[in-house]
Motif scaffolding. Structure first.
Motif: not given
Length: 298
Positions: A132-141, A147-151, A156-161, A192-200
């Motif tokens: 109900t409260q979301g998912d750590y594995g998703l971003f939103q714009s 109204e989409n979310t983004y995996d 995350v893997m790139t940022a950890m490296e 960034k949002c893959p669709d319009d480049g806005s912050p997430v």
């Protein structure tokens, strides 16, 4: 008050209900993941976030999620770790798999406020889960019309490296032997949002900007249909690790549905917060204790 039963008697009652009920509705809160070892303070925090603790005085993972970091590069370095160590790793204890072993051959559905994806990692049927409260594995714009979310797994893997973490023999990121990791990401890695480049931002419910995407709505419909289909049957409403922060999501509805259905049983397992209303006490099993130990005994 609930009728006085010994702990062994309560465990036997719960075993019987799990075996004989027609449906099990699991309501899972933060206490379930805590019992699994996904703690937000202590050893895990000190091991993987010690540099942030020293630099900024942050004393637990939860608090770090609200800290006003001085730059986006530092903020997202924090969030990469925050996400990774709570979403993309297995918990230290087998709590979720133990729970699955008890219900996998039963007709069950899970309602949870947890955002760490551990039900899926343990092998629960995704079609029987409602986060109900979301998912750590998703971003939103931050674009309110999106109204989409983004995996976020690849990011995350790139940022950890980029922070200097290295994978061990099992494929999990660890601090390198020399102990050198960075608290800052290169600017080009700020997501960034893959669709319009806005912050997430994270897809976590904190205010009315939370995005309930298509997957969220499918799960909500499935849950409501499940509740409706079983409303007069022998149902076990089984609450695990649910505190008082958001009682309107799991605890209060479970009490109300148990009261409305004379064939229903309410069970609550929680450390220090196992109780029920007098009106359903005769059909309740309240166990004050460690969830991990209880599941092992079951």
């Amino acid at each position: 008050m609930e009728k006085s039963w010994t702990l062994p008697e309560k465990i036997e009652r719960l075993k019987t209900e799990i075996k004989n009920t027609q449906a099990i509705v699991i309501g899972a809160g933060a206490g379930l993941s805590t019992a699994a070892g996904l703690t937000y303070s202590g050893e895990r925090f000190e091991k993987y976030f010690c540099d942030f603790a020293e630099q900024y005085g942050i004393n637990n993972i939860y608090a770090g999620g609200f800290f006003p970091f001085p730059s986006e590069e530092i903020k997202w370095a924090w969030w990469a770790r925050h996400i990774y160590f709570n979403r993309y790793v297995d918990p230290p204890k087998s709590v979720y798999k133990d729970l699955l072993s008890l219900v996998e051959n039963q007709d069950y559905f899970v309602l949870t406020t947890n955002v760490d994806h551990q039900f899926q990692r343990a092998g629960f049927d995704k079609s029987r889960l409602f986060y109900t409260q979301g998912d750590y594995g998703l971003f939103q714009s931050t674009n309110p019309s999106d109204e989409n979310t983004y995996d976020n797994e690849e990011w995350v893997m790139t940022a950890m490296e980029a922070q200097g973490f290295v994978k061990d023999s099992k494929g999990f990121f660890q601090i390198p032997v020399e102990g050198k990791i960075s608290m800052r990401l290169p600017s080009e890695l700020i997501p960034k949002c893959p669709d319009d480049g806005s912050p997430v931002v994270m897809n976590l419910r904190s205010d009315d900007t939370f995005v309930e995407d298509a997957g969220w709505h499918r799960a909500a419909i499935a849950y409501n249909q499940y509740i409706k289909a079983h409303e007069n049957k022998h149902v076990l409403y089984w609450e695990l690790g649910v505190g008082a922060n958001t009682p309107g999501i799991i605890k209060f509805p479970f009490w109300e549905m148990t009261a409305a259905n004379k064939n229903a049983v309410y069970a609550c397992v929680n450390y220090g917060e196992a109780f029920c209303p007098e009106s359903i006490s005769e059909r309740s099993i309240c166990i004050d204790g460690d969830i991990a130990e209880l599941l092992q005994r079951l």
